[in-house]
Design a protein around this motif. Structure first.
Motif, PDB file in Angstrom:
ATOM      1  N   THR A  45      39.562  34.343  32.143  1.00 20.84           N
ATOM      2  CA  THR A  45      38.875  33.261  32.853  1.00 20.84           C
ATOM      3  C   THR A  45      37.377  33.516  33.017  1.00 20.84           C
ATOM      4  O   THR A  45      36.697  32.767  33.716  1.00 20.84           O
ATOM      5  N   ARG A  74      33.528  34.417  31.178  1.00 19.00           N
ATOM      6  CA  ARG A  74      32.612  34.552  30.045  1.00 19.00           C
ATOM      7  C   ARG A  74      31.308  35.066  30.656  1.00 19.00           C
ATOM      8  O   ARG A  74      30.880  34.583  31.705  1.00 19.00           O
ATOM      9  N   MET A  89      35.569  25.107  32.501  1.00 15.15           N
ATOM     10  CA  MET A  89      34.812  26.318  32.759  1.00 15.15           C
ATOM     11  C   MET A  89      33.518  25.905  33.456  1.00 15.15           C
ATOM     12  O   MET A  89      32.826  25.005  33.011  1.00 15.15           O
ATOM     13  N   GLN A 134      33.022  30.834  34.505  1.00 14.19           N
ATOM     14  CA  GLN A 134      34.245  31.192  35.212  1.00 14.19           C
ATOM     15  C   GLN A 134      35.151  29.981  35.301  1.00 14.19           C
ATOM     16  O   GLN A 134      34.689  28.876  35.561  1.00 14.19           O
ATOM     17  N   ASP A 135      36.401  30.217  35.095  1.00 10.59           N
ATOM     18  CA  ASP A 135      37.397  29.174  35.196  1.00 10.59           C
ATOM     19  C   ASP A 135      38.340  29.570  36.322  1.00 10.59           C
ATOM     20  O   ASP A 135      39.198  30.429  36.138  1.00 10.59           O
ATOM     21  N   GLY A 136      38.123  29.012  37.478  1.00 12.65           N
ATOM     22  CA  GLY A 136      38.985  29.348  38.612  1.00 12.65           C
ATOM     23  C   GLY A 136      38.361  30.416  39.492  1.00 12.65           C
ATOM     24  O   GLY A 136      37.162  30.438  39.739  1.00 12.65           O
ATOM     25  N   ASP A 137      39.171  31.361  39.930  1.00 15.29           N
ATOM     26  CA  ASP A 137      38.806  32.397  40.883  1.00 15.29           C
ATOM     27  C   ASP A 137      37.720  33.323  40.343  1.00 15.29           C
ATOM     28  O   ASP A 137      37.870  33.916  39.273  1.00 15.29           O
ATOM     29  N   SER A 138      36.631  33.456  41.094  1.00 15.37           N
ATOM     30  CA  SER A 138      35.509  34.298  40.662  1.00 15.37           C
ATOM     31  C   SER A 138      35.799  35.795  40.812  1.00 15.37           C
ATOM     32  O   SER A 138      35.048  36.621  40.304  1.00 15.37           O
ATOM     33  N   ALA A 145      37.795  37.635  39.355  1.00 15.80           N
ATOM     34  CA  ALA A 145      38.047  38.328  38.092  1.00 15.80           C
ATOM     35  C   ALA A 145      36.815  39.112  37.665  1.00 15.80           C
ATOM     36  O   ALA A 145      36.923  40.142  37.017  1.00 15.80           O
TER      37      ALA A 145
END
Length: 103
Positions: A36, A38, A1, A55-59, A61
């Motif tokens: 993904t 927080r 993350m 964020q984990d990966g694509d923003s 979301a």
């Protein structure tokens, strides 16, 4: 993350609008429940806001939410100071953020 901290001041006349727009973002996050993302927003006594975003990966979301787009639409006009964004590392976390798992 990956985490970032964003801090900015808001014009006194725009505080209520900024709060309401932030609340709409949280409502949209509650409905979409992206695993993904927080997100934590704090309002300080001086009228500044602090956002902590994980964020984990694509923003998209977060940034793809209609409520987030509405929040950012006139953000520059509501601000009394520039938005300052800094990547951050979690050094300590006691029940504030989700548990960090060794990767």
């Amino acid at each position: 993350m990956n985490y970032a901290l964003i801090r900015y001041g808001v014009n006194q006349a725009d505080l209520e609008e900024n709060r309401a727009l932030v609340e709409k973002v949280f409502e949209a996050l509650g409905e979409a429940a992206p695993p993904t993302v927080r997100y934590l927003v704090l309002e300080l006594d001086d009228g500044s806001f602090v956002h902590i975003v994980g964020q984990d990966g694509d923003s998209s979301a977060l940034t793809g939410l209609a409520a987030f787009k509405e929040f950012t639409e006139n953000h520059a006009q509501r601000r009394s100071t520039p938005a300052m964004r800094s990547p951050v590392k979690v050094i300590g976390n006691y029940r504030m953020l989700a548990d960090q798992k060794a990767g």
